[in-house]
Design an enzyme around this catalytic site. Structure first.
Site, mmCIF file in Angstrom:
data_model
loop_
_atom_site.group_PDB
_atom_site.id
_atom_site.type_symbol
_atom_site.label_atom_id
_atom_site.label_comp_id
_atom_site.label_asym_id
_atom_site.label_seq_id
_atom_site.Cartn_x
_atom_site.Cartn_y
_atom_site.Cartn_z
ATOM 1 N N CYS A 181 36.040 30.078 47.006
ATOM 2 C CA CYS A 181 35.525 31.315 46.420
ATOM 3 C C CYS A 181 36.349 32.518 46.848
ATOM 4 O O CYS A 181 36.510 32.793 48.038
ATOM 5 C CB CYS A 181 34.060 31.520 46.823
ATOM 6 N N ARG A 191 34.259 36.483 48.468
ATOM 7 C CA ARG A 191 33.396 36.403 49.644
ATOM 8 C C ARG A 191 33.232 37.690 50.437
ATOM 9 O O ARG A 191 32.514 37.714 51.431
ATOM 10 C CB ARG A 191 33.909 35.296 50.571
ATOM 11 N N TRP A 211 28.927 37.515 40.631
ATOM 12 C CA TRP A 211 29.274 38.006 39.293
ATOM 13 C C TRP A 211 30.585 37.344 38.883
ATOM 14 O O TRP A 211 31.263 36.726 39.692
ATOM 15 C CB TRP A 211 29.398 39.531 39.260
ATOM 16 N N GLU A 246 37.763 33.681 34.870
ATOM 17 C CA GLU A 246 36.948 32.454 34.776
ATOM 18 C C GLU A 246 36.560 32.208 33.322
ATOM 19 O O GLU A 246 36.516 31.073 32.859
ATOM 20 C CB GLU A 246 35.659 32.582 35.609
HETATM 21 N N1 ARG Z 1 33.856 29.267 37.079
HETATM 22 C C1 ARG Z 1 32.474 29.109 36.754
HETATM 23 C C2 ARG Z 1 32.233 29.592 35.341
HETATM 24 O O1 ARG Z 1 33.124 30.046 34.715
HETATM 25 C C3 ARG Z 1 31.587 29.875 37.708
HETATM 26 C C4 ARG Z 1 31.823 29.638 39.188
HETATM 27 C C5 ARG Z 1 31.231 30.704 40.060
HETATM 28 N N2 ARG Z 1 31.818 31.991 39.762
HETATM 29 C C6 ARG Z 1 31.431 33.144 40.297
HETATM 30 N N3 ARG Z 1 32.043 34.221 39.905
HETATM 31 N N4 ARG Z 1 30.478 33.236 41.193
HETATM 32 O O2 ARG Z 1 31.150 29.557 34.806
#
Ligand code: ARG
Length: 380
Positions: free
Chosen positions: A86, A89, A257, A262
């Site tokens: 992550c 953090r 968030w 992602e």
């Molecule tokens: N990568 C995943 C997604 O696109 C989520 C993982 C957690 N990501 C976060 N920003 N807390 O759905």
């Protein structure tokens, strides 16, 4: 799979020890390590000795022990701090911890997950939150959620072999349908929660008003909105096990968030997911006849601009990978100033877009697994 190492001692955790069920009960050494860590970082909690005596006594009698609310909150926050993959953090201390250990029915869990989403979404000002349900106890498995996130889009297999929706969720969609759920057949049907409790599996619809979504548009290209793309605001992981001092909480959904990549560089771009780069490239009028025109790269940047722009315009918390990388380095330096290592997995920390333009690319990390931690549940 012997790839987990516990605390600085690098003791290997074997497959048998990872298994849920816990006939042998909680490992006293793991319990002691955690209680000592808690007291070392929380001097106001008083003396460690009487607490250890109580914990050992309880383990001898029942095979497990009960964390105090403060231990649970600390354990959950440190599990985030120890999440090697992550990048986000820096704010680990601000995690909101909802102690729902007394909830162990499927309906109760579904209701609390709904409340989790309401609190975490906060009308767009996303709050990092975890809800901790009942732990495994010797001889009794705690309930679990099968979906890997509280909000996930279904996938439908076409007769021609194509997929409508998010191919990552084929299996869980199949299970939902077996349990009687019927989606609308769109690309963005939110799946019901599939909860396993007391040996039974049930599907629970997530109420639509709890699901904040952002329709994607682009600051320059008006045609972008016509692609009909969107994404949900809250990434809430629901299939990982929170492990604190030898106690396993297999149902403990948590969220932060989103970082834009992602969604823009993985969920909507991966060939095995929504595979939108060819679509965006075509609308941009790019030459897709050859890799060297870098049409994918160009489309990727526009898609990521659209994600960040749309979330920002709707007032939904999101961060870009440059900002989040800088925050991560700040976090790492802060951890080191506090005399701790900041374990990290380079291949997960480096963003999937423009990696080398961010500071996290240009260094190595210690990749040890500390506890408390979030682990992947094995479901047999
Ligand atoms: N990568 C995943 C997604 O696109 C989520 C993982 C957690 N990501 C976060 N920003 N807390 O759905």
């Amino acid at each position: 799979m012997l790839r987990w190492f516990r605390s600085n001692k690098c003791k290997k955790i074997t497959e048998a020890e990872q298994e849920p069920g816990r006939e042998e009960g909680v490992d006293k050494e793991e319990a002691e390590d955690f209680i000592r860590l808690y007291h070392a970082e929380n001097p106001s909690a008083g003396s460690v000795k009487p607490r250890l005596r109580d914990v050992f006594g309880e383990i001898s009698q029942t095979g497990t022990y009960t964390h105090t609310a403060a231990e649970l909150a600390f354990g959950a926050r440190v599990a985030w701090r120890n999440s090697n993959r992550c990048i986000g953090r820096l704010y680990w201390k601000s995690l909101r911890v909802r102690d729902r250990r007394h909830v162990d029915t499927a309906d109760g869990i579904a209701e609390e997950c709904a409340e989790h989403l309401r609190i975490a979404t906060n009308k767009g000002k996303i709050r990092p939150t975890i809800t901790v349900f009942a732990p495994d106890t010797p001889g009794e498995r705690a309930p679990t959620i099968w979906n890997d996130q509280l909000i996930r889009y279904a996938a439908y297999l076409n007769s021609d072999g194509g997929v409508v929706g998010d191919p990552a969720n084929i299996e869980v969609t199949r299970m939902a349908r077996r349990l009687g759920w019927r989606g609308h057949g769109t690309r963005f049907d939110v799946l019901p929660l599939i909860i396993e409790a007391k040996g039974g599996l049930t599907a629970h619809e997530v109420s639509p008003e709890l699901i904040l979504e952002v329709p994607l548009r682009h600051p320059e290209f008006s045609w972008f909105a016509e692609l009909g793309l969107k994404w949900h605001a809250v990434p809430a992981i629901s299939n990982m096990c929170l492990e604190i001092g030898g106690v396993r909480y297999p149902c403990a959904p948590f969220n932060g968030w989103y970082m834009g990549t992602e969604i823009g560089a993985r969920n909507l771009a991966d060939v095995g997911r929504y595979d939108q780069l060819p679509v965006v490239a075509e609308r941009l009028g790019l030459d897709t006849s050859h890799d060297r025109t870098l049409w994918r790269d160009q489309a990727l940047v526009e898609l990521n601009i659209a994600v960040l722009h749309s979330f920002a315009e709707d007032g939904v918390t999101i961060s870009d990978h440059h900002t989040e990388s800088r925050r991560f380095i700040a976090h790492l330096e802060k951890e080191e100033r506090n005399g701790r290592v900041c374990p990290a997995d380079w291949s997960w920390i480096v963003p999937p877009l423009s990696g080398a333009t961010t500071p996290v690319f240009h260094r190595y990390y210690d990749d040890v697994q500390l506890t408390p931690m979030f682990s992947h549940r094995s479901r047999e």
